[in-house]
Scaffold this motif. Structure first.
Motif, PDB file in Angstrom:
ATOM      1  N   GLU A  88       0.547   4.651   1.661  1.00  0.00           N
ATOM      2  CA  GLU A  88       0.342   5.841   2.502  1.00  0.00           C
ATOM      3  C   GLU A  88       1.654   6.608   2.731  1.00  0.00           C
ATOM      4  O   GLU A  88       1.694   7.834   2.642  1.00  0.00           O
ATOM      5  N   GLY A 106      -4.923 -12.807  -4.026  1.00  0.00           N
ATOM      6  CA  GLY A 106      -3.613 -13.092  -4.592  1.00  0.00           C
ATOM      7  C   GLY A 106      -2.536 -12.584  -3.657  1.00  0.00           C
ATOM      8  O   GLY A 106      -2.822 -11.981  -2.624  1.00  0.00           O
ATOM      9  N   ASP A 122      -5.312   2.898  -5.678  1.00  0.00           N
ATOM     10  CA  ASP A 122      -5.319   3.514  -4.356  1.00  0.00           C
ATOM     11  C   ASP A 122      -5.199   5.021  -4.481  1.00  0.00           C
ATOM     12  O   ASP A 122      -4.333   5.537  -5.180  1.00  0.00           O
ATOM     13  N   ARG A 125       1.325  -8.545  -1.185  1.00  0.00           N
ATOM     14  CA  ARG A 125       1.124  -8.879   0.229  1.00  0.00           C
ATOM     15  C   ARG A 125       1.345 -10.373   0.344  1.00  0.00           C
ATOM     16  O   ARG A 125       0.693 -11.147  -0.364  1.00  0.00           O
ATOM     17  N   GLU A 181       0.314 -12.935   1.595  1.00  0.00           N
ATOM     18  CA  GLU A 181      -0.857 -13.486   2.272  1.00  0.00           C
ATOM     19  C   GLU A 181      -0.537 -14.897   2.764  1.00  0.00           C
ATOM     20  O   GLU A 181       0.066 -15.691   2.042  1.00  0.00           O
ATOM     21  N   MET A 235      -8.814 -13.567  -6.504  1.00  0.00           N
ATOM     22  CA  MET A 235      -9.600 -12.985  -5.400  1.00  0.00           C
ATOM     23  C   MET A 235      -8.712 -12.650  -4.213  1.00  0.00           C
ATOM     24  O   MET A 235      -8.856 -11.598  -3.602  1.00  0.00           O
ATOM     25  N   THR A 287       0.884  -1.165   0.000  1.00  0.00           N
ATOM     26  CA  THR A 287       0.000   0.000   0.000  1.00  0.00           C
ATOM     27  C   THR A 287       0.927   1.221   0.000  1.00  0.00           C
ATOM     28  O   THR A 287       2.151   1.052   0.091  1.00  0.00           O
ATOM     29  N   HIS A 292     -12.408  -0.470  -0.441  1.00  0.00           N
ATOM     30  CA  HIS A 292     -12.346  -0.163   0.991  1.00  0.00           C
ATOM     31  C   HIS A 292     -11.849   1.272   1.134  1.00  0.00           C
ATOM     32  O   HIS A 292     -10.814   1.624   0.569  1.00  0.00           O
ATOM     33  N   GLU A 316     -15.155  -8.287  -0.938  1.00  0.00           N
ATOM     34  CA  GLU A 316     -14.779  -6.884  -0.690  1.00  0.00           C
ATOM     35  C   GLU A 316     -14.052  -6.368  -1.933  1.00  0.00           C
ATOM     36  O   GLU A 316     -12.906  -6.711  -2.183  1.00  0.00           O
ATOM     37  N   SER A 371      -7.564   7.295   2.717  1.00  0.00           N
ATOM     38  CA  SER A 371      -7.110   6.507   1.565  1.00  0.00           C
ATOM     39  C   SER A 371      -8.238   5.609   1.090  1.00  0.00           C
ATOM     40  O   SER A 371      -9.133   5.246   1.858  1.00  0.00           O
ATOM     41  N   TYR A 372      -8.175   5.288  -0.194  1.00  0.00           N
ATOM     42  CA  TYR A 372      -9.344   4.715  -0.869  1.00  0.00           C
ATOM     43  C   TYR A 372      -8.887   3.652  -1.870  1.00  0.00           C
ATOM     44  O   TYR A 372      -8.262   3.976  -2.880  1.00  0.00           O
ATOM     45  N   GLY A 373      -9.168   2.394  -1.568  1.00  0.00           N
ATOM     46  CA  GLY A 373      -8.670   1.307  -2.415  1.00  0.00           C
ATOM     47  C   GLY A 373      -9.760   0.606  -3.206  1.00  0.00           C
ATOM     48  O   GLY A 373     -10.903   0.486  -2.751  1.00  0.00           O
ATOM     49  N   PHE A 382     -11.002   4.672   3.770  1.00  0.00           N
ATOM     50  CA  PHE A 382     -10.590   4.959   5.149  1.00  0.00           C
ATOM     51  C   PHE A 382     -10.435   6.463   5.350  1.00  0.00           C
ATOM     52  O   PHE A 382      -9.906   7.151   4.478  1.00  0.00           O
ATOM     53  N   GLY A 431      -9.906  -3.106  -5.487  1.00  0.00           N
ATOM     54  CA  GLY A 431      -9.189  -4.304  -5.931  1.00  0.00           C
ATOM     55  C   GLY A 431      -9.457  -4.540  -7.411  1.00  0.00           C
ATOM     56  O   GLY A 431     -10.400  -5.233  -7.778  1.00  0.00           O
TER      57      GLY A 431
HETATM   58  N1  5CA Z   1      -4.338   1.782   1.510  1.00  0.00           N
HETATM   59  C1  5CA Z   1      -5.675   1.266   1.654  1.00  0.00           C
HETATM   60  C2  5CA Z   1      -6.622   1.944   0.732  1.00  0.00           C
HETATM   61  S1  5CA Z   1      -5.900   2.507  -0.697  1.00  0.00           S
HETATM   62  C3  5CA Z   1      -5.670  -0.232   1.418  1.00  0.00           C
HETATM   63  O1  5CA Z   1      -4.662  -0.816   1.146  1.00  0.00           O
HETATM   64  N2  5CA Z   1      -6.840  -0.831   1.561  1.00  0.00           N
HETATM   65  S2  5CA Z   1      -7.118  -2.397   1.508  1.00  0.00           S
HETATM   66  O2  5CA Z   1      -6.138  -3.121   2.241  1.00  0.00           O
HETATM   67  O3  5CA Z   1      -8.457  -2.587   1.947  1.00  0.00           O
HETATM   68  O4  5CA Z   1      -7.011  -2.843   0.021  1.00  0.00           O
HETATM   69  C4  5CA Z   1      -7.818  -2.226  -0.971  1.00  0.00           C
HETATM   70  C5  5CA Z   1      -8.520  -3.255  -1.826  1.00  0.00           C
HETATM   71  O5  5CA Z   1      -7.550  -4.092  -2.467  1.00  0.00           O
HETATM   72  C6  5CA Z   1      -9.417  -4.214  -1.074  1.00  0.00           C
HETATM   73  O6  5CA Z   1     -10.690  -3.662  -0.863  1.00  0.00           O
HETATM   74  C7  5CA Z   1      -9.461  -5.403  -2.008  1.00  0.00           C
HETATM   75  O7  5CA Z   1     -10.476  -5.224  -2.992  1.00  0.00           O
HETATM   76  C8  5CA Z   1      -8.108  -5.379  -2.667  1.00  0.00           C
HETATM   77  N3  5CA Z   1      -7.218  -6.400  -2.083  1.00  0.00           N
HETATM   78  C9  5CA Z   1      -6.661  -6.398  -0.854  1.00  0.00           C
HETATM   79  N4  5CA Z   1      -5.918  -7.502  -0.662  1.00  0.00           N
HETATM   80  C10 5CA Z   1      -6.009  -8.234  -1.805  1.00  0.00           C
HETATM   81  C11 5CA Z   1      -5.467  -9.489  -2.227  1.00  0.00           C
HETATM   82  N5  5CA Z   1      -4.662 -10.201  -1.449  1.00  0.00           N
HETATM   83  N6  5CA Z   1      -5.783  -9.932  -3.467  1.00  0.00           N
HETATM   84  C12 5CA Z   1      -6.590  -9.202  -4.275  1.00  0.00           C
HETATM   85  N7  5CA Z   1      -7.116  -8.018  -3.932  1.00  0.00           N
HETATM   86  C13 5CA Z   1      -6.844  -7.533  -2.709  1.00  0.00           C
END
Ligand code: 5CA
Length: 438
Positions: A111, A152, A159, A140, A142, A150, A109, A284, A281, A314-316, A286, A318
Motif C-alpha cells: 500500500e 508460507g 496485489d 511475512r 508468520e 498454504m 504488502t 482478499h 482464503e 487493495s486486492y490480493g 479491501f 495468493g
Molecule cells: N494488501 C492486501 C491486498 S493486496 C493484502 O495483503 N491482503 S492479504 O493480507 O489478505 O493477502 C492477500 C492474499 O495473499 C490472501 O488472500 C492469501 O491468499 C495470500 N496470503 C496471505 N498470507 C499468506 C501466506 N502466509 N502464505 C501464502 N499466502 C498468503
C-alpha cells in the motif's frame, strides 16, 4: 519435454513433515522443496503450474482494466513510517538494515509503495480511475508457517491497488475486482465463495475474502448453501457497466468468515440451507477510502479545482497458495488431478518399451505431432518398468495419458487415459490425437 532429460524428483514415501494432502502431494510429485521454514524452492514441474496460475490471474486483471507494473521486494522503512504502519506491523515484518545503516524491509504488502508512486505522478482527477497491480514475492514472518505453500513466510501474491476521485468510483473499482476474482478462480477449476471478512492490518470498512471450501482450510466459514452452486460471470461481461446488481446478487445471501460471523443472522436461514465448513482464503479485497492517501498526502485536484485525497482499495490473490489450494481440491488416492487450465503439461506420453524400435518410433512421431499441434507433452522415455511409469504419471496428474506399447501397436492402437475420469480407450494414433485436441 523428455523425462530422461528433465528434473522430476518424485518421492515414493509420504514425507513425515506434511500434515495435509496437498502438502504431501506437492512434495511427492516433485513440485517444490522446503529450503527453510515456510520458504520453498519451486522445482520445474511446480514452477510451470505457478506460472500458469499467474497467467490466468494476469489475464483476468487485464480484462478488468487493471494495469501491470513491478515493484521491488525490498522497501524503505521511511515510507511505512509515513502511514504509521512501521511500528504497527510488529514481528511479522522482516526488517533489514543496509550497509549505510538505513532501515529497509522485505515487503509484506505494498500500500505505501504504490501510494508513493501514485502521488509522485498523478495530480488530476482526469487521470482517474486507475488500478495498478503487480505479481511479486512477499515476506511475512508468520508465527506458525504450515501446510507447505498454504501458509508460507515467503509467498507469491498478486496485489492490485485502485485510485478513484470519490466513493462511487471506488465502489465500481471494488466491484470490478470482485467480478474478476469470480472469473479467475473459476478458470482454475475452483469454486471460490465471496464472504464478508475482517480487514486486519490492511484496514478499511468493506472487505471480502474469497474462500475455497476444504476440510483442511484454516478459516471457519458460514454461508447459505445456494452460494456454492452459483455460476461465475461470463467472459463477455462489460466491466464498464453497472456491476452493482451482480454484486448484490452474490452478497444478498449470508456468507461470513468466523471473525465477522453473526450467529443470530445465520440462524435466520432455514437449517437445511445452512453450511458451516472450513475453507482456504485464496483472495482478499479491501476498500479503505483515504487511510493511506490522507496520511501520505496522495491528493488529486478535483473538477472544482480543490485537492482531495484519493479513495483507495487493495486486492490480493495468493498465487502460490493457489497451487496448494488446487491440489487440495483436485486429487484422489493416486495423486494430483490438474484442471486442464493450470496443468504443468497437458499430455503424459508413456513409452512402455523404451529401446524397442517400433515403440520408440511411434512415440517420437506422436511426440513431434502433439508438440507441433501446440500441446505441452511430458514424454516418459525412461526405461523404468510399466507399473512405476503409470504410478508416477498418476501422481503428477497430467490431464491426458497416452500409452504406447508393442502389443497395441501390433493391432494399430495406442491407449488414451483421461486422469480425472479414469476412462481409457484404445484408439488409432490419429483418433487418439483428435480426442485430446477436442
Ligand atoms: N494488501 C492486501 C491486498 S493486496 C493484502 O495483503 N491482503 S492479504 O493480507 O489478505 O493477502 C492477500 C492474499 O495473499 C490472501 O488472500 C492469501 O491468499 C495470500 N496470503 C496471505 N498470507 C499468506 C501466506 N502466509 N502464505 C501464502 N499466502 C498468503
Amino acid at each position: 519435454m523428455r523425462l530422461s532429460r528433465y528434473f522430476l524428483p518424485t518421492l515414493k514415501e509420504n514425507p513425515a513433515e506434511a500434515q495435509i494432502m496437498s502438502h504431501r502431494l506437492m512434495l511427492r510429485a516433485g513440485l517444490m522443496r522446503q529450503s527453510s521454514a515456510g520458504i520453498y524452492s519451486w522445482l520445474p514441474l511446480g514452477y510451470r503450474v505457478l506460472k500458469n496460475i499467474e497467467q490466468i490471474v494476469r489475464e483476468e486483471q487485464d480484462r478488468a482494466g487493471a494495469v501491470e507494473l513491478l515493484m521491488p521486494t525490498i522497501q524503505s522503512a521511511d515510507l511505512w513510517r509515513e502511514s504509521g504502519r512501521y511500528d504497527d506491523y510488529g514481528k511479522e515484518m522482516l526488517r533489514i538494515t543496509d550497509r549505510h545503516d538505513r532501515e529497509m524491509l522485505y515487503g509484506p504488502t505494498n500500500e505505501e509503495l504504490i501510494t508513493d508512486i501514485f502521488r509522485s505522478a498523478v495530480k488530476s482527477y482526469k487521470d482517474l480511475p486507475l488500478n495498478l497491480y503487480h505479481i511479486q514475492w512477499k515476506f511475512r514472518d508468520e508465527i506458525r508457517p504450515r501446510f507447505g505453500v498454504m501458509r508460507g513466510r515467503e509467498f507469491l501474491m498478486k496485489d492490485a491497488y485502485s485510485f478513484d476521485i470519490d466513493k462511487e468510483g471506488a465502489r465500481q473499482a471494488y466491484n470490478k475486482m470482485f467480478v474478476a476474482y469470480l472469473r479467475t478462480f473459476d478458470r482454475m477449476g475452483l469454486k471460490a465463495i465471496p464472504m464478508a471478512a475482517d480487514t486486519g492490518p490492511i484496514g478499511g470498512d468493506m472487505s471480502h475474502e474469497f474462500i475455497v471450501l476444504a476440510d483442511t482450510g484454516e478459516s471457519e466459514v458460514f454461508c447459505h448453501k445456494d452460494l456454492v452452486a452459483m455460476d461465475p460471470p461470463d467472459a463477455g461481461i462489460d466491466y464498464e457497466s453497472d456491476l452493482q446488481p451482480l454484486i448484490n446478487q452474490r452478497t444478498a445471501l449470508y456468507a461470513a468468515t468466523d471473525e465477522l460471523h453473526d450467529e443470530s443472522e445465520f440462524n435466520k436461514i432455514p437449517e437445511s440451507d445452512r453450511l458451516t465448513a472450513r475453507g482456504i482464503e485464496v483472495g482478499h479485497i479491501f476498500y479503505f477510502g483515504t487511510k493511506y492517501s490522507a496520511s501520505m498526502g496522495a491528493v488529486v485536484t478535483g473538477p472544482d479545482g480543490k485537492d482531495v485525497p484519493v479513495e483507495m482499495g487493495s486486492y490480493g490473490i495468493g498465487v502460490s497458495r493457489l497451487v496448494g489450494g488446487i491440489v487440495e481440491a483436485c486429487h484422489d488416492d493416486n495423486g494430483i488431478i490438474w484442471p486442464d487450465s493450470v496443468a504443468p503439461f497437458s499430455v503424459g506420453l508413456i513409452n512402455l518399451k523404451s529401446g524397442d524400435t517400433g515403440t520408440d518410433n511411434e512415440c517420437e512421431a506422436i511426440y513431434a505431432e502433439l508438440t507441433n499441434r501446440g500441446f505441452s507433452v511430458l514424454y516418459d522415455d525412461t526405461d523404468e518398468r510399466a507399473g512405476a511409469k503409470f504410478g508416477q504419471m498418476d501422481l503428477i496428474g497430467l490431464p491426458w495419458q497416452l500409452i504406447v506399447g508393442p502389443r497395441g501397436l501390433k493391432s494399430g492402437v495406442v491407449e488414451v487415459k483421461r486422469r480425472d475420469t479414469g476412462k481409457r480407450e484404445e484408439l488409432s494414433r490419429e483418433a487418439a490425437m483428435n480426442l485430446i485436441a477436442a
